[in-house]
Design a protein around this motif. Structure first.
Motif, mmCIF file in Angstrom:
data_model
loop_
_atom_site.group_PDB
_atom_site.id
_atom_site.type_symbol
_atom_site.label_atom_id
_atom_site.label_comp_id
_atom_site.label_asym_id
_atom_site.label_seq_id
_atom_site.Cartn_x
_atom_site.Cartn_y
_atom_site.Cartn_z
ATOM 1 N N ARG A 175 -11.472 -14.465 -8.508
ATOM 2 C CA ARG A 175 -11.218 -14.683 -9.846
ATOM 3 C C ARG A 175 -12.180 -13.910 -10.880
ATOM 4 N NH1 ARG A 175 -7.029 -17.554 -11.499
ATOM 5 N NH2 ARG A 175 -6.542 -19.097 -9.972
ATOM 6 N N ASP A 176 -13.228 -13.242 -10.324
ATOM 7 C CA ASP A 176 -14.012 -12.329 -11.095
ATOM 8 C C ASP A 176 -14.007 -10.833 -10.861
ATOM 9 O OD1 ASP A 176 -15.505 -12.303 -8.774
ATOM 10 O OD2 ASP A 176 -17.247 -13.169 -9.428
ATOM 11 N N GLY A 177 -13.350 -10.436 -9.871
ATOM 12 C CA GLY A 177 -13.581 -8.912 -9.175
ATOM 13 C C GLY A 177 -14.443 -8.646 -8.259
ATOM 14 N N VAL A 178 -15.482 -9.512 -8.078
ATOM 15 C CA VAL A 178 -16.741 -9.329 -7.341
ATOM 16 C C VAL A 178 -16.636 -10.087 -6.140
ATOM 17 C CG1 VAL A 178 -19.162 -9.421 -7.474
ATOM 18 C CG2 VAL A 178 -17.874 -8.647 -9.413
ATOM 19 N N LYS A 179 -16.176 -11.576 -6.081
ATOM 20 C CA LYS A 179 -16.210 -12.211 -4.792
ATOM 21 C C LYS A 179 -14.908 -12.263 -4.475
ATOM 22 C CE LYS A 179 -20.584 -14.969 -6.369
ATOM 23 N NZ LYS A 179 -20.924 -16.198 -6.859
ATOM 24 N N TRP A 180 -14.608 -11.819 -3.275
ATOM 25 C CA TRP A 180 -13.177 -11.853 -2.689
ATOM 26 C C TRP A 180 -12.946 -12.906 -1.681
ATOM 27 C CZ3 TRP A 180 -9.492 -9.188 -4.751
ATOM 28 C CH2 TRP A 180 -9.713 -7.917 -5.866
ATOM 29 N N THR A 181 -11.879 -13.404 -1.446
ATOM 30 C CA THR A 181 -11.468 -14.414 -0.571
ATOM 31 C C THR A 181 -10.216 -13.878 0.132
ATOM 32 O OG1 THR A 181 -9.976 -15.672 -1.940
ATOM 33 C CG2 THR A 181 -12.622 -16.375 -1.632
ATOM 34 N N LYS A 182 -10.075 -14.437 1.481
ATOM 35 C CA LYS A 182 -8.993 -13.965 2.168
ATOM 36 C C LYS A 182 -7.998 -15.167 2.641
ATOM 37 C CE LYS A 182 -11.610 -10.077 4.109
ATOM 38 N NZ LYS A 182 -12.360 -9.587 5.328
ATOM 39 N N PRO A 183 -7.187 -15.307 1.677
ATOM 40 C CA PRO A 183 -6.128 -16.521 1.907
ATOM 41 C C PRO A 183 -5.330 -16.461 2.920
ATOM 42 C CG PRO A 183 -5.481 -15.443 0.147
ATOM 43 C CD PRO A 183 -6.830 -14.562 0.377
ATOM 44 N N VAL A 184 -5.347 -17.775 3.735
ATOM 45 C CA VAL A 184 -4.200 -17.979 4.758
ATOM 46 C C VAL A 184 -2.831 -17.931 4.115
ATOM 47 C CG1 VAL A 184 -3.517 -19.367 6.364
ATOM 48 C CG2 VAL A 184 -5.903 -19.312 5.923
ATOM 49 N N ILE A 185 -2.325 -16.640 4.506
ATOM 50 C CA ILE A 185 -0.849 -16.393 3.951
ATOM 51 C C ILE A 185 0.079 -16.777 4.917
ATOM 52 C CG2 ILE A 185 0.620 -14.830 3.313
ATOM 53 C CD1 ILE A 185 -1.593 -13.122 1.776
ATOM 54 N N ASN A 186 -0.141 -16.395 6.257
ATOM 55 C CA ASN A 186 0.837 -16.572 7.522
ATOM 56 C C ASN A 186 0.167 -17.974 7.877
ATOM 57 O OD1 ASN A 186 2.243 -16.566 9.865
ATOM 58 N ND2 ASN A 186 2.426 -14.499 9.546
ATOM 59 N N LYS A 187 0.764 -19.034 7.875
ATOM 60 C CA LYS A 187 0.336 -20.247 8.468
ATOM 61 C C LYS A 187 0.470 -20.220 9.961
ATOM 62 C CE LYS A 187 1.120 -23.109 4.333
ATOM 63 N NZ LYS A 187 1.736 -24.232 3.568
ATOM 64 N N LYS A 230 -3.177 -2.318 16.693
ATOM 65 C CA LYS A 230 -3.660 -1.439 18.054
ATOM 66 C C LYS A 230 -2.298 -1.482 19.155
ATOM 67 C CE LYS A 230 -8.140 -4.025 18.766
ATOM 68 N NZ LYS A 230 -9.120 -4.630 19.537
ATOM 69 N N LYS A 231 -1.836 -0.005 19.055
ATOM 70 C CA LYS A 231 -0.596 0.389 19.672
ATOM 71 C C LYS A 231 -0.786 1.797 19.920
ATOM 72 C CE LYS A 231 3.153 0.578 17.272
ATOM 73 N NZ LYS A 231 3.378 2.014 17.445
ATOM 74 N N LYS A 232 0.105 2.096 20.933
ATOM 75 C CA LYS A 232 0.299 3.424 21.374
ATOM 76 C C LYS A 232 1.265 4.070 20.782
ATOM 77 C CE LYS A 232 -1.637 2.653 26.181
ATOM 78 N NZ LYS A 232 -1.345 2.828 27.656
ATOM 79 N N GLY A 233 1.284 5.415 20.641
ATOM 80 C CA GLY A 233 2.218 6.152 19.897
ATOM 81 C C GLY A 233 1.990 6.378 18.636
ATOM 82 N N ILE A 234 3.040 6.312 17.808
ATOM 83 C CA ILE A 234 3.120 6.525 16.580
ATOM 84 C C ILE A 234 2.335 5.098 15.793
ATOM 85 C CG2 ILE A 234 4.451 6.198 14.067
ATOM 86 C CD1 ILE A 234 4.978 8.986 15.511
ATOM 87 N N SER A 235 1.167 5.798 14.828
ATOM 88 C CA SER A 235 0.309 4.640 14.214
ATOM 89 C C SER A 235 1.270 3.889 13.281
ATOM 90 C CB SER A 235 -0.763 5.565 13.533
ATOM 91 O OG SER A 235 -0.215 6.470 12.349
ATOM 92 N N GLU A 236 0.610 2.740 13.194
ATOM 93 C CA GLU A 236 1.265 1.658 12.223
ATOM 94 C C GLU A 236 0.377 0.681 11.883
ATOM 95 O OE1 GLU A 236 4.587 -1.839 12.841
ATOM 96 O OE2 GLU A 236 4.836 0.070 14.039
ATOM 97 N N GLY A 237 0.288 0.461 10.604
ATOM 98 C CA GLY A 237 -0.521 -0.415 9.589
ATOM 99 C C GLY A 237 -0.018 -2.008 9.628
ATOM 100 N N ASN A 238 -0.815 -2.586 9.384
ATOM 101 C CA ASN A 238 -0.925 -4.020 8.734
ATOM 102 C C ASN A 238 -1.466 -3.984 7.309
ATOM 103 O OD1 ASN A 238 -0.415 -5.346 11.331
ATOM 104 N ND2 ASN A 238 -2.672 -5.289 11.838
ATOM 105 N N LEU A 239 -0.701 -5.198 6.710
ATOM 106 C CA LEU A 239 -1.183 -5.062 5.071
ATOM 107 C C LEU A 239 -1.617 -6.441 4.863
ATOM 108 C CD1 LEU A 239 -1.036 -3.652 2.484
ATOM 109 C CD2 LEU A 239 1.307 -4.586 2.017
ATOM 110 N N CYS A 240 -2.712 -6.742 4.351
ATOM 111 C CA CYS A 240 -3.643 -7.867 4.107
ATOM 112 C C CYS A 240 -3.539 -7.990 2.589
ATOM 113 C CB CYS A 240 -5.168 -7.653 4.670
ATOM 114 S SG CYS A 240 -4.948 -7.303 6.576
ATOM 115 N N LEU A 241 -4.067 -9.273 2.254
ATOM 116 C CA LEU A 241 -4.450 -9.586 0.844
ATOM 117 C C LEU A 241 -5.499 -10.301 0.701
ATOM 118 C CD1 LEU A 241 -2.892 -9.705 -2.276
ATOM 119 C CD2 LEU A 241 -1.682 -11.980 -1.450
#
Length: 539
Positions: A129-141, A114-125
């Protein structure tokens, strides 16, 4: 030398010289063959799996046809949705890897800051284990998020990621191409590169200016055959919705873009533009998933043009990664043919590989679908996984009414990531109905003793006859001796009665004539299953 040793040596010598000479044995007829530039001219050398997306292998068809097949969307779609505060506008462009060693799926997906001016993205991971059920692990503690640390440059967006095990530098194990605006001004838009040891912590190359701006996902690949990197990205400047290509030997110095897809006469039917293309190496060639965006308009969708402001996925194919062909309802179509003047309406609609959802049913992906980049084929069992992002709104969802007006408080659409699966090699089939039909190949040559076909013949049959290069039947390999295929398998072995294997067909130009009745043929693969040792001497 003692008297005893001398006598023993003389005796042994006499014994050896008195033995009868060993007789050389002759190989069975048809086992060994001569192969040279005179007896193997004008043949297709079959070295790996051969698909039927293009007509390279096909000489003629009678009562049979080629047909584009669509993947099946997963019943649990969408598999991943934005449910975190930092996932604004997501999930957007994405990349999916599968590591067969660790049996782990990894998905990088873009959201927006959320910012003004030039658009900018985040990158999530996200991981699975099966390609169907996905989890969002805590990467940035520190933040408790699944946000990775992308290249630190203003305007970061549109990343495409590969894992490169060939690079000796572990700090460059993961590579990325992305777009950015380092001066926070539109005049500085460009595409650049980054490296990472783990896919989480990224550094940016210097200098940044390596590729002209691509206003959509930039997808790099390692071309193992030609030992170089290639990338699929958008045309420009100027920024136009066309598909372009570039290549590099070091991931830093990239060739000038070449345009691989421009709009054709067929595209005029639905006013189709190419938003992006996600490439994937497959069976010695390359598959491309094109985001086909139709009839850009701020106006509402009308019954006579239901494709308006919506996007589906079309298929592209290349044997070398340089020259690409569009794929229609019956396989590849040449550029010159696509430019011909004719009624392209039915053919244009038959060229959809992955359709958007049903708007009347209010499917989660009825508005538009975006291909997710998979730099290596993800095959689970006998199915290829294709991931994609979808949304329940048209492209210009911020505009309403007719005449259209910009909504001051538009309700953001729901977005998600879906999965669609396709039979291995199942892009385009050669098939015939219950009345039957046949397909004859051009002269081919294979080495080995086995030909494996991926075919669906349950409730029908598939038989094969082998012909010489001139089209004459080969003794013992006629239609009357062919063992019929009557089941569904990706690994049928062609067989003829009385023949242990196909070594008599290998190493010589042959044609194959497939007879199909209520059956579909997807691919053919040469191989060797047996040891072909024979004794050289009789003693």
């Amino acid at each position: 030398m003692s008297r005893f040793n001398l006598s023993t040596a003389i005796l042994l010598l006499a014994t050896v010289t008195s033995l009868p000479a060993a007789k050389p044995l002759k190989a069975p007829d048809g086992l060994f063959k001569d192969l040279n530039d005179s007896n193997a001219t004008s043949v297709i050398l079959l070295r790996e799996t051969e698909l039927f997306i293009d007509g390279r292998l096909i000489s003629s068809m009678k009562g049979a046809r080629r047909k584009l097949n669509q993947p099946v969307k997963h019943k649990q779609n969408p598999l991943l949705v934005a449910d975190k505060p930092w996932e604004v506008g997501g999930p957007g462009y994405g990349t999916v890897h599968y590591d067969p060693k660790t049996k782990l799926f990894r998905m990088w997906y873009q959201t927006w800051k959320k910012k003004k001016g030039i658009s900018e993205g985040n990158l999530c991971l996200a991981t699975s284990r099966d390609g169907v059920k996905w989890t969002k692990p805590v990467i940035n503690k520190d933040t408790g998020t699944n946000l990775v640390s992308p290249p630190d440059v203003p305007g970061f967006q549109c990343p495409g990621i590969i894992r490169d095990d060939n690079d000796p530098d572990p700090a460059r194990r993961y590579k990325m191409l992305f777009s950015c605006a380092p001066n926070n001004k539109s005049s500085s838009w460009m595409s650049s590169a980054g490296f990472s040891p783990d896919g989480i912590h990224w550094t940016t190359v210097k200098p940044l200016k390596i590729i002209p701006f691509s206003d959509t996902q930039v997808c790099p690949l390692w071309d193992s055959r030609n030992r170089r990197y290639m990338a699929i990205l958008r045309f420009g400047p100027p920024n136009v919705r066309l598909v372009a290509r570039t290549e590099s030997e070091d991931f830093l110095h990239w060739s000038p873009k070449v345009t691989v897809f421009r709009r054709t006469t067929r595209d005029a039917v639905q006013q189709t533009q190419f938003y992006q293309m996600a490439p994937m190496p497959y069976a010695g060639g390359f598959i491309g998933l094109i985001g086909a965006y139709h009839n850009e308009s701020l106006k509402p969708i009308t019954p006579d043009k239901p494709w308006t402001d919506r996007q589906d996925l079309q298929l592209a194919y290349s044997r070398d990664g340089v020259i690409w062909s569009r794929v229609g309802g019956s396989g590849t179509v040449s550029y010159s043919e696509l430019m011909a003047k004719r009624d392209w309406g039915p053919r244009a609609r038959a060229s959809v590989f992955l359709p958007y959802g049903d708007m009347k049913r209010k499917d989660w992906d009825w508005g538009y679908v975006i291909p997710y980049f998979t730099p290596d084929p993800i095959v689970v069992g006998d199915r290829i996984h294709f991931y994609y992002a979808g949304t329940d709104a048209k492209h210009w969802w911020t505009w309403t009414g007719d005449p259209p007006k910009l909504d001051p408080n538009p309700k953001p659409p729901k977005k998600g990531v879906g999965l669609a699966t396709l039979r291995v090699d199942g892009f385009v089939s050669v098939e015939a109905g219950p009345k039957g039909g046949s397909m004859t190949t051009r002269p081919i040559l294979f080495l080995g003793d086995t030909l494996t076909v991926n075919a669906e013949a349950k409730g029908g049959s598939l038989t094969v006859e082998a012909l010489d290069a001139e089209g004459k039947p080969i003794k013992n390999f006629g239609i009357e001796s062919s063992v019929p295929l009557t089941s569904d398998s990706i690994n049928h072995k062609l067989a003829w009665k009385g023949q242990a294997d196909l070594h008599q067909l290998q190493g010589r130009p042959i044609r194959l004539r497939f007879h199909l009745k209520g059956a579909k043929l997807y691919s053919i693969t040469p191989g060797t299953r047996h040891a072909h040792y024979i004794q050289s001497y009789d003693q």
